[in-house]
Design a protein around this motif. Structure first.
Motif, PDB file in Angstrom:
ATOM      1  N   ARG A 176      36.449  41.791  42.961  1.00 59.63           N
ATOM      2  CA  ARG A 176      36.841  40.711  42.925  1.00 59.63           C
ATOM      3  C   ARG A 176      38.110  40.265  42.570  1.00 59.63           C
ATOM      4  O   ARG A 176      38.652  39.195  42.737  1.00 59.63           O
ATOM      5  CB  ARG A 176      35.768  39.631  42.644  1.00 59.63           C
ATOM      6  CG  ARG A 176      34.327  39.778  42.849  1.00 59.63           C
ATOM      7  CD  ARG A 176      33.561  38.556  42.697  1.00 59.63           C
ATOM      8  NE  ARG A 176      33.199  38.581  41.146  1.00 59.63           N
ATOM      9  CZ  ARG A 176      31.988  39.271  40.798  1.00 59.63           C
ATOM     10  NH1 ARG A 176      31.192  39.747  41.684  1.00 59.63           N
ATOM     11  NH2 ARG A 176      31.878  39.078  39.403  1.00 59.63           N
ATOM     12  N   LEU A 177      38.704  41.399  41.984  1.00 59.85           N
ATOM     13  CA  LEU A 177      40.085  41.300  41.291  1.00 59.85           C
ATOM     14  C   LEU A 177      41.204  41.750  42.425  1.00 59.85           C
ATOM     15  O   LEU A 177      40.876  42.600  43.060  1.00 59.85           O
ATOM     16  CB  LEU A 177      40.088  42.096  40.267  1.00 59.85           C
ATOM     17  CG  LEU A 177      39.323  41.771  38.879  1.00 59.85           C
ATOM     18  CD1 LEU A 177      39.214  42.975  37.823  1.00 59.85           C
ATOM     19  CD2 LEU A 177      39.962  40.494  38.106  1.00 59.85           C
ATOM     20  N   ASP A 178      42.243  40.651  42.648  1.00 57.51           N
ATOM     21  CA  ASP A 178      43.318  40.813  43.655  1.00 57.51           C
ATOM     22  C   ASP A 178      43.918  42.170  43.376  1.00 57.51           C
ATOM     23  O   ASP A 178      44.261  42.438  42.225  1.00 57.51           O
ATOM     24  CB  ASP A 178      44.113  39.558  43.678  1.00 57.51           C
ATOM     25  CG  ASP A 178      43.435  38.439  44.091  1.00 57.51           C
ATOM     26  OD1 ASP A 178      42.494  38.581  44.817  1.00 57.51           O
ATOM     27  OD2 ASP A 178      44.025  37.324  43.762  1.00 57.51           O
ATOM     28  N   ALA A 302      41.333  47.648  36.526  1.00 59.77           N
ATOM     29  CA  ALA A 302      41.209  46.668  37.609  1.00 59.77           C
ATOM     30  C   ALA A 302      41.888  45.522  37.097  1.00 59.77           C
ATOM     31  O   ALA A 302      42.512  45.066  38.218  1.00 59.77           O
ATOM     32  CB  ALA A 302      39.567  46.538  37.913  1.00 59.77           C
ATOM     33  N   ARG A 303      41.671  45.055  36.107  1.00 63.20           N
ATOM     34  CA  ARG A 303      42.486  43.560  35.713  1.00 63.20           C
ATOM     35  C   ARG A 303      44.164  44.062  35.691  1.00 63.20           C
ATOM     36  O   ARG A 303      44.993  43.246  35.980  1.00 63.20           O
ATOM     37  CB  ARG A 303      41.952  43.272  34.444  1.00 63.20           C
ATOM     38  CG  ARG A 303      40.731  42.680  34.321  1.00 63.20           C
ATOM     39  CD  ARG A 303      40.390  41.957  33.242  1.00 63.20           C
ATOM     40  NE  ARG A 303      40.110  43.026  32.045  1.00 63.20           N
ATOM     41  CZ  ARG A 303      38.686  43.543  31.935  1.00 63.20           C
ATOM     42  NH1 ARG A 303      37.943  43.240  32.834  1.00 63.20           N
ATOM     43  NH2 ARG A 303      38.419  44.326  30.990  1.00 63.20           N
ATOM     44  N   PHE A 305      45.674  45.879  37.924  1.00 55.36           N
ATOM     45  CA  PHE A 305      46.020  45.541  39.235  1.00 55.36           C
ATOM     46  C   PHE A 305      46.246  44.160  39.566  1.00 55.36           C
ATOM     47  O   PHE A 305      47.073  43.723  40.339  1.00 55.36           O
ATOM     48  CB  PHE A 305      45.082  46.166  40.320  1.00 55.36           C
ATOM     49  CG  PHE A 305      45.240  47.904  40.562  1.00 55.36           C
ATOM     50  CD1 PHE A 305      46.190  48.187  41.445  1.00 55.36           C
ATOM     51  CD2 PHE A 305      44.306  48.565  39.725  1.00 55.36           C
ATOM     52  CE1 PHE A 305      46.204  49.500  41.464  1.00 55.36           C
ATOM     53  CE2 PHE A 305      44.398  49.987  39.811  1.00 55.36           C
ATOM     54  CZ  PHE A 305      45.646  50.478  40.915  1.00 55.36           C
ATOM     55  N   ALA A 306      45.456  43.081  38.843  1.00 56.09           N
ATOM     56  CA  ALA A 306      45.384  41.764  39.241  1.00 56.09           C
ATOM     57  C   ALA A 306      46.546  41.043  38.332  1.00 56.09           C
ATOM     58  O   ALA A 306      46.558  39.923  38.353  1.00 56.09           O
ATOM     59  CB  ALA A 306      44.040  41.235  39.108  1.00 56.09           C
ATOM     60  N   GLY A 307      47.262  41.970  37.478  1.00 52.47           N
ATOM     61  CA  GLY A 307      48.233  41.215  36.740  1.00 52.47           C
ATOM     62  C   GLY A 307      47.465  40.764  35.361  1.00 52.47           C
ATOM     63  O   GLY A 307      48.247  39.785  34.970  1.00 52.47           O
ATOM     64  N   GLN A 308      46.461  40.953  35.226  1.00 50.95           N
ATOM     65  CA  GLN A 308      45.687  40.295  33.936  1.00 50.95           C
ATOM     66  C   GLN A 308      45.637  41.212  32.822  1.00 50.95           C
ATOM     67  O   GLN A 308      44.993  41.063  31.622  1.00 50.95           O
ATOM     68  CB  GLN A 308      44.221  39.972  34.095  1.00 50.95           C
ATOM     69  CG  GLN A 308      44.132  39.136  35.345  1.00 50.95           C
ATOM     70  CD  GLN A 308      42.683  38.835  35.897  1.00 50.95           C
ATOM     71  OE1 GLN A 308      41.831  39.149  35.044  1.00 50.95           O
ATOM     72  NE2 GLN A 308      42.490  37.985  37.027  1.00 50.95           N
ATOM     73  N   ALA A 309      46.315  42.466  32.868  1.00 54.43           N
ATOM     74  CA  ALA A 309      46.409  43.502  31.607  1.00 54.43           C
ATOM     75  C   ALA A 309      47.758  44.165  32.064  1.00 54.43           C
ATOM     76  O   ALA A 309      48.105  44.616  33.216  1.00 54.43           O
ATOM     77  CB  ALA A 309      45.239  44.229  31.615  1.00 54.43           C
ATOM     78  N   PRO A 310      48.234  44.767  31.141  1.00 60.16           N
ATOM     79  CA  PRO A 310      49.637  45.539  31.365  1.00 60.16           C
ATOM     80  C   PRO A 310      49.289  46.898  31.832  1.00 60.16           C
ATOM     81  O   PRO A 310      47.993  47.505  31.795  1.00 60.16           O
ATOM     82  CB  PRO A 310      50.060  46.015  29.675  1.00 60.16           C
ATOM     83  CG  PRO A 310      49.224  44.825  28.650  1.00 60.16           C
ATOM     84  CD  PRO A 310      47.905  44.674  29.517  1.00 60.16           C
ATOM     85  N   LYS A 311      50.128  47.265  32.526  1.00 61.61           N
ATOM     86  CA  LYS A 311      49.576  48.439  33.884  1.00 61.61           C
ATOM     87  C   LYS A 311      49.636  49.721  32.939  1.00 61.61           C
ATOM     88  O   LYS A 311      48.710  50.354  33.252  1.00 61.61           O
ATOM     89  CB  LYS A 311      50.896  48.257  34.824  1.00 61.61           C
ATOM     90  CG  LYS A 311      50.971  49.733  35.807  1.00 61.61           C
ATOM     91  CD  LYS A 311      51.821  49.940  36.653  1.00 61.61           C
ATOM     92  CE  LYS A 311      51.607  50.992  37.528  1.00 61.61           C
ATOM     93  NZ  LYS A 311      51.345  52.246  37.202  1.00 61.61           N
ATOM     94  N   GLU A 312      50.618  49.764  31.932  1.00 55.89           N
ATOM     95  CA  GLU A 312      50.511  51.185  31.187  1.00 55.89           C
ATOM     96  C   GLU A 312      49.020  51.104  30.308  1.00 55.89           C
ATOM     97  O   GLU A 312      48.527  52.258  30.453  1.00 55.89           O
ATOM     98  CB  GLU A 312      51.486  51.078  30.084  1.00 55.89           C
ATOM     99  CG  GLU A 312      51.560  49.992  29.116  1.00 55.89           C
ATOM    100  CD  GLU A 312      52.516  48.856  29.598  1.00 55.89           C
ATOM    101  OE1 GLU A 312      52.868  48.143  28.663  1.00 55.89           O
ATOM    102  OE2 GLU A 312      52.642  48.761  30.750  1.00 55.89           O
ATOM    103  N   ILE A 313      48.465  49.925  29.894  1.00 56.46           N
ATOM    104  CA  ILE A 313      47.043  50.046  29.159  1.00 56.46           C
ATOM    105  C   ILE A 313      46.394  50.531  30.311  1.00 56.46           C
ATOM    106  O   ILE A 313      45.256  51.190  29.993  1.00 56.46           O
ATOM    107  CB  ILE A 313      46.843  48.716  28.623  1.00 56.46           C
ATOM    108  CG1 ILE A 313      47.985  48.658  27.587  1.00 56.46           C
ATOM    109  CG2 ILE A 313      45.631  48.756  27.908  1.00 56.46           C
ATOM    110  CD1 ILE A 313      47.998  49.632  26.453  1.00 56.46           C
TER     111      ILE A 313
END
Length: 339
Positions: A176-178, A302-303, A305-313
């Motif tokens: 469900r995450l964009d 997954a988050r 990808f949706a901009g809800q967490a840093p990509k590197e993490i």
């Protein structure tokens, strides 16, 4: 464990003092307030009053939906463990009737090995080896606690049967995450199928920590003894062997922090010598631990990808997920002793 930024001035010290008075605790001014390093989910503050030192644990300023309920469960669990031999923080008193929920506990005289080793632990390989065995011994002690002291604390009926569908459902929910393209996890379906086919037919319910690994242990400063098992947020009544599987599954990740630990097989043998539980299916529990933790960590990927967490993490934790599923593959192939 990481430091949490806490505004100790946000705590109502006058109200806290009045509550402590009503509980019959030592009186006087509250002094020496200071934040305590710990997890990111809740707030911990150290303070002194009436010649005693306390740790206050409460939800964060902006509490999550379940923050107060988690603290209620923790307080109830610590109260149940207070008169057992399980090394756990000693509960002093709790306020659970209204929100925010909080409780007081005695400080733990110990250190966390994930933050570094003091002497004599740093310089004595025999002590480091024994630390691993003491971790297994403390877990065996928890497994001996009668779950009847915590009625309604968990749902042991069907506990094992729920695990694979529960965590596959969690993984599906990430869709469900964009932007999340879906899980790219080798051996995912194979691992799930293996777990369903090899699931133990029965188990003996007991108290579970739910996240048992070295970062959630504190050790005595002068010996390899476990001073306290901490961070009980995931505790429940279920199958305690999943805690042992969790410890074994995460064991290689700790080698860099504490060199010289015993092998996974030594950990299992130590637990087995102190427990009457049947360890013949221990591989299953270790694979389930890898499966569960890998899916939990994939949630951050997954988050991201949706901009809800840093990509590197997100990328880092996805790599850890792949490592965990590779570890599961090794265990399924009978390579437990080589980890």
């Amino acid at each position: 464990m990481t430091s949490t930024h806490i505004d100790v001035n946000a705590i109502d010290l006058g109200g806290l003092g009045a509550w402590m008075d009503a509980k019959g605790l030592p009186g006087g001014p509250i002094t020496g307030t200071a934040p305590v390093a710990g997890g990111t989910q809740n707030v911990m503050v150290r303070f002194e009053r009436g010649g005693s030192t306390y740790i206050l644990r409460r939800p964060p300023q902006h509490a999550r939906r379940k923050s107060n309920e988690v603290l209620r469960r923790e307080a109830r669990l610590l109260a149940a463990l207070r008169d057992t031999r399980v090394p756990a923080p000693r509960l002093v008193a709790a306020q659970t009737e209204h929100e925010p929920v909080f409780y007081l506990m005695e400080p733990v005289d110990g250190f966390n090995p994930s933050l570094g080793l003091p002497d004599p632990h740093a310089s004595d390989p025999a002590i480091r080896h024994r630390m691993g065995l003491e971790a297994a011994a403390a877990l065996a002690e928890l497994g001996r606690v009668d779950p009847g002291v915590l009625p309604g604390f968990g749902r042991p009926d069907g506990f094992l049967e729920r695990q694979v569908p529960r965590w596959l459902g969690e993984l599906d929910s990430y869709g469900r995450l964009d932007g999340y393209p879906g899980p790219d996890i080798p051996h995912l379906a194979e691992t799930a199928g293996w777990l369903e086919r090899h699931r133990p037919a029965t188990f003996t319910p007991g108290v579970m920590h739910g996240d048992y690994h070295f970062a959630n242990l504190m050790f005595a400063h002068d010996s390899p003894r476990v001073a306290a098992i901490v961070d009980w947020e995931m505790s429940t009544i279920g199958d305690p062997l999943l805690d042992l599987g969790w410890l074994v599954a995460m064991w290689p990740a700790n080698d860099g922090h504490v060199p010289g630990l015993p092998s996974p097989r030594e950990i299992v043998d130590c637990y087995g010598a102190l427990s009457e539980r049947d360890l013949s299916a221990l591989d299953w529990y270790a694979v389930l631990a890898c499966f569960k933790l890998g899916i939990v960590l994939e949630g951050t990927h997954a988050r991201a990808f949706a901009g809800q967490a840093p990509k590197e993490i997100g990328d880092l934790l996805h790599t850890t997920t792949l490592t965990l599923f590779g570890r599961a593959r090794q265990i399924m192939d009978g390579l437990l002793d080589e980890g």
